[in-house]
Design a protein around this motif. Sequence first.
Motif, mmCIF file in Angstrom:
data_model
loop_
_atom_site.group_PDB
_atom_site.id
_atom_site.type_symbol
_atom_site.label_atom_id
_atom_site.label_comp_id
_atom_site.label_asym_id
_atom_site.label_seq_id
_atom_site.Cartn_x
_atom_site.Cartn_y
_atom_site.Cartn_z
ATOM 1 N N SER A 1 2.043 -6.167 1.849
ATOM 2 C CA SER A 1 1.225 -5.367 0.931
ATOM 3 C C SER A 1 1.340 -5.841 -0.520
ATOM 4 O O SER A 1 0.430 -5.631 -1.320
ATOM 5 N N GLN A 2 2.456 -6.495 -0.849
ATOM 6 C CA GLN A 2 2.699 -6.871 -2.237
ATOM 7 C C GLN A 2 2.686 -8.371 -2.487
ATOM 8 O O GLN A 2 2.704 -8.800 -3.641
ATOM 9 N N SER B 1 6.716 -9.057 1.788
ATOM 10 C CA SER B 1 5.971 -7.805 1.914
ATOM 11 C C SER B 1 4.481 -8.115 2.029
ATOM 12 O O SER B 1 3.898 -8.691 1.107
ATOM 13 N N LYS C 1 10.547 -9.847 7.407
ATOM 14 C CA LYS C 1 10.128 -8.638 6.705
ATOM 15 C C LYS C 1 11.013 -8.286 5.513
ATOM 16 O O LYS C 1 10.572 -7.612 4.581
ATOM 17 N N HIS D 1 10.947 -8.637 -4.580
ATOM 18 C CA HIS D 1 9.863 -7.677 -4.477
ATOM 19 C C HIS D 1 9.560 -7.177 -5.888
ATOM 20 O O HIS D 1 10.448 -7.046 -6.723
ATOM 21 N N GLU E 1 4.581 -13.564 6.999
ATOM 22 C CA GLU E 1 5.673 -12.637 7.306
ATOM 23 C C GLU E 1 6.535 -13.157 8.447
ATOM 24 O O GLU E 1 7.764 -13.029 8.432
#
Length: 258
Positions: free
Chosen positions: A193-194, A191, A187, A114, A182
């Motif tokens: 969102s990223q 991510s 999860k 991440h 995903e």
Amino acid sequence: KLIDSLIVFMMTIISLLLLASLLPHLTFTARVNVGIVNGREAKPHSRPYMVSVQTKEHHMCGGFLISDRFVMTAAHFLTVVLGAHDLRKKSENSVRFTVDSYHQHPDFTMESFHNDILLLKLEKKVQLNDNIKWISIPAKEGDIEAGSVCSIAGWGLLETNGKRSDHLMETNVTVMNNMECESKWGKDDFSTSQMMCVYGNGGSCDGDSGGPLVCGDTAVGVTSFGDPDLCNSLKLPEVYIKIAAYIPWIKKITGNVN
């Protein structure tokens, strides 16, 4: 679960222990030693923003020029390099720049990929020419529509456990629906969102991490990780850091590069 998992682990440990001594030796050069699975050779110098991230003139991963002072790459590598086409041709113009400072995303850790994004500030501005140019990044946050056809490039392995290419290779890829990605990665690793995923007949392999995912004339993603056992896997699609998710951080470091 990483394209370059073994090299990543070794380089991260070495980087953390020897960072103070490495910083003076971070350099830019157009002489690269990096491939793309099922790709085609790129037209020479058609991607003048491409960068080879190197240690002692040995290619480790990719990167890309986003202004005349900054290079973007993956955070799990801490050293860099700019734009050749044929690695065997020593007659190609070669430019070397000292890196003034590096800016790893503050939330990147060794435990996951991440926030796998890094900015390198050069000691001075790059003299741009036909072989060295920067590429635009998104001006604001937002997602790339699933099904969009984009492209990737690199000098990495041509197949799993295969040989590297002397020439810059490229291939088209298709953006995958983030929820589908995903569901494949889970999860903990992915991510929505990223990150973003792509798939296609061709794809990235070892040595391509840090390179750009280009949609139109804009770099929208940074090559991050994929199936640890198989390049261009159908089961586990390649994952890219979504540049648009980091615009505030990027602008804080670089100012408005566009």
